[in-house]
Each structure stands twice: as C-alpha cells, then as structure tokens.
Scaffold this active site. Structure first.
Site, short mmCIF file in Angstrom:
data_model
loop_
_atom_site.label_atom_id
_atom_site.label_comp_id
_atom_site.label_asym_id
_atom_site.label_seq_id
_atom_site.Cartn_x
_atom_site.Cartn_y
_atom_site.Cartn_z
N LYS A 133 0.85 -1.19 0.00
CA LYS A 133 0.00 0.00 0.00
C LYS A 133 0.88 1.25 0.00
CE LYS A 133 -4.00 2.05 2.31
NZ LYS A 133 -5.00 1.91 3.39
N GLU A 190 -18.94 -5.49 11.27
CA GLU A 190 -19.86 -4.72 12.11
C GLU A 190 -20.87 -5.59 12.83
OE1 GLU A 190 -18.16 -2.07 8.99
OE2 GLU A 190 -19.14 -4.04 8.94
N ARG A 209 -24.88 -1.87 8.59
CA ARG A 209 -24.50 -3.23 8.26
C ARG A 209 -24.78 -4.19 9.43
NH1 ARG A 209 -20.25 -3.55 4.24
NH2 ARG A 209 -19.00 -4.88 5.57
#
Length: 593
Positions: free
Chosen positions: A248, A336, A364
């Site tokens: 990344k 979640e 969610r």
C-alpha cells in the site's frame, strides 16, 4: 511530469495497443498522475498507489467492460477511473458536481457495481457471473478485487461459501497488503501472512478447501508474473482465486512507511511527500478525539469499560484506549455484525461496552442491533462517529439515516450532543449504569470549543433544554446543527422572535417540554442533519398530531434523496439546512405572520 503514454489512453482499448515492455512506464506515469492530483485535491491515496500494476494488468488482459470488474470498497479504484475515460475529469474527484471517489454505476459502464462499504465484491461478482451463464454468456469473465482486510468480513465468507459450489466464471483477486485503513487483524490475516512462506500451510490451503482453483501468492508489482497468470486464468473456467501481494502506498516513500496516515493524507507536497502543515491558531478538537480521550479518562475510573471498533481504531480514535488499556480495547476487523453482538455478549457479563462504529457502517449491523442488543435490553453504548453529512466521501458514507432507522426500535435511547462537553457528559452518564442501550451520534470533523475538557456532569435522560427565549416562534434542533440554528437566529435580524430548543434526545423525546412548546407557539420549526423522512422532525410531528396541535409545523432536514459528494457546507446548502437556508425560513415565518 510529461505523461507520454497516459495522455494517449482514453479507454482500455488504447491500453491494449501498448506492448508489455511499455507497461512499467505507464505504471510510473499513472502513479505520478494520482500523486499529482491527490496532493492538491486530497482523497484516498495509498490504496490506489498499491494496485497500479494490478489495475493496468487487469484492463490489459481482460476485455473490460464486457468482462466485468468489481472493486471492493472502491478507494483503490483511482487508477481504474483514470484508465476508463475519466483522466481529464479526475481533478474533480470527490468535489461537488465532479466524479465520485468510488466506483459508481451511473458514472461509467466500466463501474459495474457501486461500492463504498467493504466486502461486497464477491457476492456481487458471483451474482453477475451466474446471471451471465443464465443469459448464455458462458465466456464472459467476472473479476472481484478484494483486500485482505475486507475478505475477513462475514459477507465475503458467505460469498466464498456459495461460489465454491458453483461453476461460475468468477475470479477473485486477493489484494494482500496486510492493511485496510488500519493494519489488518485476526486469525485469517495471520494465516495469509504464514501461507506466503509456509509450505505446509500451502498444501492445506483454506481457499482450495472451498473448491477454488488457488494460485499464488505472486508479486503484485511484477508485470511479468501478473500478465502470465492473468492470461492463464482468462482461459480457465469455474471459480478461481489469485493471491496477489502488494505494498500500500507503493511509489511514495512516506505512503509506504506510514500507511495509516497516507490512506487519505490531505494535502501534501507531491515532490517530497511531506504533509502540508495546518496553519492558524489552535483549533478545537475533532469529535473522534473527544470520544477517544474521554473514553480513556472514564476507563481509568471504571474497570468494566470496554472499547470495541470494527477496523477503525484510528478513524474513531479508539486507538488511545488500545494504547492505554490494550486488554480492554478490541479491533474486531471489518465485521460490524460481529462487533455489535460481541458487545452484547460483553454486556451480559456485566461489562460496559462502548461500541464505536461510523454511522453509515452501523447499517451493516442493523439486525444485530435489534435482535441481539435492544430486544434483550442490553446496555450497550453505541458511539456513532461521522453522523450527518460527511462531505467528499458522498452518498455511500453520509451518516444521515441513523436517527430514522434507530428511532423506530423500542427500548433504545438516542442522543445527539450539540458540542464537545455534551459528548463527554453523555458518555459519563451512559457508563454509570443505564437500563437500556443508547446510541450517541456525533459528526465528522472538529467541534467549536477549545476548553472542552471540563468536569463531568450527569445528563438527565430524555430531557431537552431551552437555549434562547423568543416571543413568537420555536425552533427545535438536535445535535450539532444547533450551531447553524443559533447563527441563523442571530443573522435573521429578528432575535427576539425566536426561541431555540436543543431537544438532545430523539428517544425518549422530552414530552413535557414539547407540550409546553405547543401550548406556547403556533409555529414550530424542526432542524436536523439527518433525513427528514422518519427522523427527529417526524418524531415532533407525531407528538404534535397526538396533542391535536393546530398550528404550523416546518421540518428542515436532508431531503428524501441520496446526496452526492461535496464539502459539508455545500451539501448543507443543497439539503436546505445551511445557515443561509435557515435564515430564509425564519424570515419567511416573520413575513407570513
């Protein structure tokens, strides 16, 4: 930089005219183009830099948009957007009237599925693949690019579980960089780390056990390896899985070394990579930091307090508790639903769980909120960061539905602080032993007070308060939008005409105060930074109807449509809840009387 190759690419068809030997130069140009724009316009940086080679290789080998490409989460798709006809619009990314920061079906035929939340790509691409077979398109390929943090989500595993018993032409590419926004966590992350070097694990591969053809891990920055493997997989049928290892922030030293900060770094110097320092006098704190520091303060006094977040320790500032009390603070990954029920389990054992989830992401875990927490009256403390209009992240991230989707649930307390002290005090009140769960929602960004760290005061549940007295009209607000209301009353020129009430609690709403208001005023205005349909204003209107109120009611809030990206001030203006919009409504009340 002169973009000798990139400037000639309008669509992937142009990309496919290049030789393989030219692709590294294109990658260099594409990476620099992203850096040049994001350094000035801001946005998500590290994720897109990390998949430059993979993005080019996918569009080079596969016949997009006929072959369909789904990007999970979507903040890794900047290169994809630039190569698919939006290079000259990319400077408008995330701005009002510009292109979205995430793939969006209405924006381009190359954006095959709208994304913004994580872990949806496998299910979506599998649905596309099976539908294509039903439509007779047997040679069409469907590719899902998912990160190692996102694949740990339950929904991703549900998709894998289904896909493994089909013959769908589905290629899942795992972009393995060991980080989402914060570093990836959990047993699966540890497995993916080990499988790169441990041959014993490679023989007993989880993905193979789910009936996928597994390949990898391969270097996601090596065009030779990528092109060779993608060519082979293009000719194969059935569910396939390619494990790609990337870095990344690749190509910008600071973004590689500080991957959390450079996920979305704000403005930075495109030559040195150094962040542009903020200028001016000391600023009020971010609400997330008020939450984070207050939680540590409370946890030092109450050993039962637990902190929980699904993959957002930095964004929520739960990181401060993770540093101070590492055994009592949990990053559960992008999960979640698990976070909510995990908090419920904690509560059954006498713990005091603060479950911190962005407002848009609590959606969610909605079933778990109802079934596992509220139905059992477990006193979980939900802290909903990024409530209201969040700005440039747009429709997928606005936290405007929480008041409406929570208000319809019995036995839950809903509170919106108007400032930093109110947030501190409701957190203090909640951990003292509420009999019901509570949702505390607060906005993204900074507050308004420098000396916010004041002694705690307990807040009486279900009680609003009057902030200003006026003779003729009442304005009711909840949360930080109260600041817009206060400023609007001052600017209206009719300050003596308008009373202002901060109702504080949407549930239980202060019936005694509302009764007094409806006995006193014939015009009542409600203002909220959530959807006007079913939210705070609706609660007031429902009460007024029950009281037989015959006066005028005006509800101001986010209209019944999805709001795209832009600055918060721009979106408040569009939604009709800016200071100017409120001033206009107040003046209308005066002229109509």
């Amino acid at each position: 930089m002169y973009y000798s190759l990139l400037s000639n690419i309008e669509t992937p068809k142009d990309l496919r005219k290049l030789t393989e030997a030219e692709l590294p130069q294109l990658a260099k140009e594409l990476r620099q183009f992203i850096i040049d724009i994001v350094s000035v316009k801001e946005g998500h940086l590290g994720a897109s830099l990390g998949v430059v080679e993979l993005t080019i290789a996918l569009h080079y080998i596969f016949n997009t948009p006929i072959d369909e490409l789904v990007w999970d989460v979507g903040h890794q798709a900047y290169g994809h957007k630039i190569l698919t006809g939006r290079r000259d619009q990319f400077h408008t990314n995330r701005q009002l009237g510009g292109i979205s920061g995430f793939p969006k079906r209405s924006e381009s035929q190359y954006d095959t599925f709208g994304v913004g939340h994580s872990s949806t790509s496998i299910s979506a691409a599998l649905g596309m693949a099976i539908a294509s077979q039903l439509n007779g398109a047997y040679n069409k390929k469907h590719i899902a690019v998912i990160g190692d943090a996102s694949i740990a989500s339950g929904m991703a595993f549900e998709g894998l579980n289904h896909a493994g018993v089909t013959n769908a032409n589905l290629l899942i590419i795992l972009n393995d960089n060991a980080i989402g926004i914060d570093p990836s966590v959990g047993a699966l992350k540890e497995y993916l780390t080990e499988v790169k070097t441990n041959k014993r694990l490679a023989r007993h591969n989880i993905i193979k056990a789910l009936n996928f053809e597994y390949t990898g891990p391969i270097d996601g920055h090596d065009f030779g390896a990528l092109i060779k493997e993608l060519k082979r997989l293009k000719k194969s049928n059935g569910p396939q899985f390619l494990h790609v290892v990337t870095t990344k922030g690749k190509g910008l030293r600071q973004a590689e070394e500080n991957q959390v900060k450079y996920h979305a770094p704000g403005k930075f110097d495109k030559y040195t990579g150094e962040l542009v320092p903020s200028e001016g006098d000391p600023k009020p704190p971010k609400y997330q930091d008020v939450f984070g520091y207050t939680l540590v303060e409370l946890a030092s006094q109450n050993e039962k307090i637990i902190g929980i977040t699904p993959a957002m320790p930095t964004g929520s500032s739960l990181k401060y508790m993770m540093e101070a009390f590492p055994n009592r603070a949990f990053d559960v990954g992008i999960a979640e639903q698990h976070a909510v029920t995990f908090a419920a389990g904690m509560a059954t054992q006498g713990m005091v769980p603060f479950c911190n989830i962005y407002s848009t992401f609590l959606q969610r875990g909605y079933d778990q909120v109802i079934h596992d927490v509220v139905l059992q009256r477990l006193p979980v403390i939900f802290c909903l960061d990024r409530a209201g209009l969040v700005g440039e992240d747009g429709a997928t991230h606005h936290g405007v539905f929480d008041l409406a989707y929570l208000r319809c649930i019995p036995d839950i307390i809903i509170f919106a602080p108007r400032n930093e002290m109110e947030l501190r005090n409701i957190m203090y009140t909640a951990q003292k032993g509420l009999a019901l769960p509570i949702a505390i929602r607060y906005p993204r960004g900074r507050g308004i007070t420098l000396d916010w760290k004041r002694p705690f005061e307990e807040i009486p549940i279900g009680k609003g308060e009057q902030l200003r007295f006026g003779k003729e009209f009442a304005v009711l607000s909840v949360g930080t939008i109260a600041n817009n209301v206060s400023e609007a009353i001052e600017k209206s020129g009719f300050t003596n005409h308008f009373s202002h009430y901060d109702m504080r609690f949407v549930k239980p709403i202060d019936h005694a105060l509302l009764s007094q208001i409806f006995r006193t005023y014939q015009t009542v205005i409600t203002v909220e930074d959530g959807v006007v349909t079913g939210g705070f204003g609706s609660a007031v209107v429902e009460f007024a109807a029950g009281q037989g109120f015959k006066g005028k009611l005006v509800m101001m809030g986010v209209p019944d449509r999805f709001i795209d990206q832009g600055s918060v001030s721009q979106l408040q203006e569009i939604s009709g809840i800016s200071v100017a919009a409120i001033v206009a409504e107040l003046k209308k009340c005066i002229s109509d009387q």
